[in-house]
Scaffold this motif. Structure first.
Motif, mmCIF file in Angstrom:
data_model
loop_
_atom_site.group_PDB
_atom_site.id
_atom_site.type_symbol
_atom_site.label_atom_id
_atom_site.label_comp_id
_atom_site.label_asym_id
_atom_site.label_seq_id
_atom_site.Cartn_x
_atom_site.Cartn_y
_atom_site.Cartn_z
ATOM 1 N N TRP A 40 41.829 50.602 -13.251
ATOM 2 C CA TRP A 40 42.162 49.289 -13.614
ATOM 3 C C TRP A 40 41.166 48.791 -14.422
ATOM 4 O O TRP A 40 40.159 48.356 -14.098
ATOM 5 C CB TRP A 40 42.762 48.688 -12.399
ATOM 6 C CG TRP A 40 43.556 47.437 -12.600
ATOM 7 C CD1 TRP A 40 44.915 47.253 -12.754
ATOM 8 C CD2 TRP A 40 42.965 46.100 -12.835
ATOM 9 N NE1 TRP A 40 45.081 45.982 -13.095
ATOM 10 C CE2 TRP A 40 43.947 45.153 -13.204
ATOM 11 C CE3 TRP A 40 41.636 45.520 -13.275
ATOM 12 C CZ2 TRP A 40 43.816 43.775 -13.335
ATOM 13 C CZ3 TRP A 40 41.609 44.223 -13.478
ATOM 14 C CH2 TRP A 40 42.595 43.211 -13.677
ATOM 15 N N MET A 41 41.743 48.511 -15.815
ATOM 16 C CA MET A 41 40.386 47.752 -16.510
ATOM 17 C C MET A 41 40.769 46.178 -16.799
ATOM 18 O O MET A 41 39.903 45.431 -16.814
ATOM 19 C CB MET A 41 40.537 48.272 -18.102
ATOM 20 C CG MET A 41 39.941 49.764 -18.006
ATOM 21 S SD MET A 41 38.120 49.868 -17.897
ATOM 22 C CE MET A 41 37.641 50.522 -16.536
ATOM 23 N N SER A 42 42.225 46.068 -16.780
ATOM 24 C CA SER A 42 42.341 44.472 -17.307
ATOM 25 C C SER A 42 43.894 44.504 -16.709
ATOM 26 O O SER A 42 44.463 45.237 -16.494
ATOM 27 C CB SER A 42 42.165 44.032 -18.666
ATOM 28 O OG SER A 42 43.215 44.246 -19.333
ATOM 29 N N GLN A 67 22.179 44.236 -21.464
ATOM 30 C CA GLN A 67 22.554 43.549 -22.451
ATOM 31 C C GLN A 67 24.096 44.065 -23.157
ATOM 32 O O GLN A 67 24.401 43.731 -24.342
ATOM 33 C CB GLN A 67 21.635 43.407 -23.815
ATOM 34 C CG GLN A 67 20.335 42.815 -23.254
ATOM 35 C CD GLN A 67 19.342 42.521 -24.470
ATOM 36 O OE1 GLN A 67 19.808 42.364 -25.635
ATOM 37 N NE2 GLN A 67 18.102 42.536 -23.997
ATOM 38 N N VAL A 68 24.345 45.107 -22.623
ATOM 39 C CA VAL A 68 25.733 45.845 -22.996
ATOM 40 C C VAL A 68 26.801 45.825 -22.189
ATOM 41 O O VAL A 68 26.701 45.661 -20.848
ATOM 42 C CB VAL A 68 25.525 47.063 -23.698
ATOM 43 C CG1 VAL A 68 24.510 47.066 -24.998
ATOM 44 C CG2 VAL A 68 24.733 48.070 -22.639
ATOM 45 N N VAL A 97 45.196 46.096 -8.739
ATOM 46 C CA VAL A 97 43.849 45.173 -9.588
ATOM 47 C C VAL A 97 42.321 45.723 -8.960
ATOM 48 O O VAL A 97 42.083 45.931 -7.949
ATOM 49 C CB VAL A 97 43.805 43.716 -8.754
ATOM 50 C CG1 VAL A 97 42.821 42.981 -9.785
ATOM 51 C CG2 VAL A 97 45.262 43.092 -9.761
ATOM 52 N N ARG A 98 41.708 46.102 -10.187
ATOM 53 C CA ARG A 98 40.222 46.608 -9.978
ATOM 54 C C ARG A 98 40.183 47.760 -9.114
ATOM 55 O O ARG A 98 39.182 48.078 -8.528
ATOM 56 C CB ARG A 98 39.472 45.472 -9.411
ATOM 57 C CG ARG A 98 38.740 44.435 -10.287
ATOM 58 C CD ARG A 98 38.114 43.590 -9.655
ATOM 59 N NE ARG A 98 38.650 42.580 -8.918
ATOM 60 C CZ ARG A 98 38.282 42.343 -7.551
ATOM 61 N NH1 ARG A 98 37.170 42.972 -7.105
ATOM 62 N NH2 ARG A 98 39.140 41.540 -6.893
ATOM 63 N N PRO A 104 25.262 41.499 -13.078
ATOM 64 C CA PRO A 104 25.376 40.402 -12.357
ATOM 65 C C PRO A 104 26.525 40.654 -11.235
ATOM 66 O O PRO A 104 26.867 39.642 -10.604
ATOM 67 C CB PRO A 104 26.096 39.505 -13.292
ATOM 68 C CG PRO A 104 26.696 40.236 -14.270
ATOM 69 C CD PRO A 104 25.818 41.587 -14.321
ATOM 70 N N ALA A 105 27.427 41.875 -11.191
ATOM 71 C CA ALA A 105 28.225 42.153 -10.318
ATOM 72 C C ALA A 105 27.802 42.002 -8.784
ATOM 73 O O ALA A 105 26.414 42.386 -8.585
ATOM 74 C CB ALA A 105 29.153 43.421 -10.551
ATOM 75 N N ARG A 159 34.285 46.304 -14.036
ATOM 76 C CA ARG A 159 33.814 46.166 -15.417
ATOM 77 C C ARG A 159 32.890 45.034 -15.536
ATOM 78 O O ARG A 159 33.129 43.694 -15.043
ATOM 79 C CB ARG A 159 35.013 45.794 -16.434
ATOM 80 C CG ARG A 159 35.645 47.031 -17.098
ATOM 81 C CD ARG A 159 37.003 46.572 -17.815
ATOM 82 N NE ARG A 159 36.583 46.111 -19.121
ATOM 83 C CZ ARG A 159 37.695 45.947 -20.170
ATOM 84 N NH1 ARG A 159 38.780 45.598 -19.873
ATOM 85 N NH2 ARG A 159 37.326 45.885 -21.450
ATOM 86 N N THR A 160 31.629 45.298 -16.129
ATOM 87 C CA THR A 160 30.692 44.380 -16.199
ATOM 88 C C THR A 160 29.777 44.387 -17.331
ATOM 89 O O THR A 160 29.662 44.997 -18.318
ATOM 90 C CB THR A 160 30.180 43.886 -14.645
ATOM 91 O OG1 THR A 160 29.053 43.133 -14.674
ATOM 92 C CG2 THR A 160 29.187 45.529 -14.422
ATOM 93 N N ARG A 161 28.640 43.846 -17.012
ATOM 94 C CA ARG A 161 27.539 43.878 -18.154
ATOM 95 C C ARG A 161 26.325 44.601 -17.565
ATOM 96 O O ARG A 161 25.773 44.493 -16.297
ATOM 97 C CB ARG A 161 27.182 42.463 -18.204
ATOM 98 C CG ARG A 161 26.111 41.914 -19.351
ATOM 99 C CD ARG A 161 25.745 40.585 -19.532
ATOM 100 N NE ARG A 161 25.324 39.967 -18.308
ATOM 101 C CZ ARG A 161 24.122 39.835 -17.666
ATOM 102 N NH1 ARG A 161 23.131 40.600 -18.428
ATOM 103 N NH2 ARG A 161 23.764 39.241 -16.588
#
Lengths: 188, 107
Positions: free
Chosen positions: A67-69, A146-147, A54-55, A126-127, A141-143
């Motif tokens: 690992w993406m999901s 705005q994208v 995971v991650r 925000p990670a 994987r995050t923001r």
């Protein structure tokens, strides 16, 4: 076939860290049951590494797997080999429920280098970028403002940032802007 | 700021990484349902002041749905749990009963 070119042709910016568009990278989205024997074997054969936990993000020379999901991996291979790798994977996974797609040309990759790389990324995401929360060998994987985007650290002072190609200029602008000399937060 | 721990990828996800999906544990009415039941499924929500069970999607992260129990007044989070759950886990229910003795139960 026409020559493939990356989104920003190697754009580069120097602030208190450097931001460079890393050029073409072969990327393959692989979805399926990550615990399936067939899938594990196919990834091992193609990348030379096990399916990451995971991650986690495993890099093996010019190849890697992130690992993406819970049911998705991002495989990285040299750009020229992406198509043949997709074909090889599809063949290896015949009869198993899966999805494999060459997304190389739908992505842009940036390399961010410098001692303050965590700070620059923390400005746009925000990670948790503290050394305790995010270490080399992990993928996030995050923001990015705005994208959607993802990044990982190859070492303590180098990050690779991935986003959709359509927003490459936006993300380059974000990274360039948040790494301008004089805008240091010096948060530690 | 609201931080929810995504049970699918383990990240303490910021509110801005998430997409809200409304009330959890609804019974999905379908073909053949009474009009009133269908209306209730579509529109009628309890919306209590306090404890809510909600659906959230880790939209910018792993992309998966999960459920959360939290208080909409204090923003206290009691816990998150997988979306493939018919009712809140016992541990969350017990914690809730302890912290909110006047809470009337999830159903």
């Amino acid at each position: 076939m026409s020559d493939a070119i990356s989104a920003l042709s190697g754009a580069h910016a120097t602030g208190y860290v450097t931001v460079t568009e890393a050029g073409l990278r072969g990327m393959i989205t692989l979805r399926g049951d990550l615990g399936a024997t067939k899938l594990k074997a196919a990834v091992k054969k193609l990348i030379g590494a096990d399916v990451p936990l995971v991650r986690q993000n495993t890099v093996n020379a010019d190849r890697g797997v992130a690992w993406m999901s819970p049911d998705e991996l991002l495989l990285m291979v040299p750009h020229a080999e992406a198509e043949s790798c997709v074909a090889a994977l599809a063949k290896a996974l015949t009869g198993t429920h899966h999805l494999v797609a060459n997304v190389s040309d739908a992505r842009a990759v940036f390399r961010v280098e410098g001692a303050a790389v965590r700070e620059v990324l923390a400005k746009i995401s925000p990670a948790d970028l503290s050394p305790a929360g995010f270490a080399p060998g992990q993928v996030c994987r995050t923001r990015l403002a705005q994208v959607a985007g993802a990044f990982w650290l190859t070492d303590d002072e180098t990050a690779e940032v991935v986003c959709f190609r359509s927003v490459a200029a936006y993300v380059f602008g974000l990274l360039e802007h948040s790494s301008r000399t004089g805008s240091e937060v010096e948060y530690s | 700021m609201l931080l929810l721990n995504c049970p699918c990828c383990g990240v303490d996800a910021d509110e801005t990484e998430l997409a809200a999906g409304g009330e959890a544990h609804l019974k999905r009415e379908t073909v053949g349902a009474e009009d009133e039941a269908f209306e209730a499924y579509l529109f009628m929500r309890d919306n209590p002041r306090g404890v809510h069970f909600e659906r959230w999607r880790h939209a910018y992260g792993c992309g998966k749905w999960f459920l959360a129990a939290r208080d909409t007044v204090t923003l206290e989070v009691f816990g998150t749990y997988p979306a493939q759950t018919k009712k809140p886990p016992k541990a969350i229910e017990n914690a809730l009963k302890k912290k909110r003795p006047d809470w009337k139960g999830w159903a």
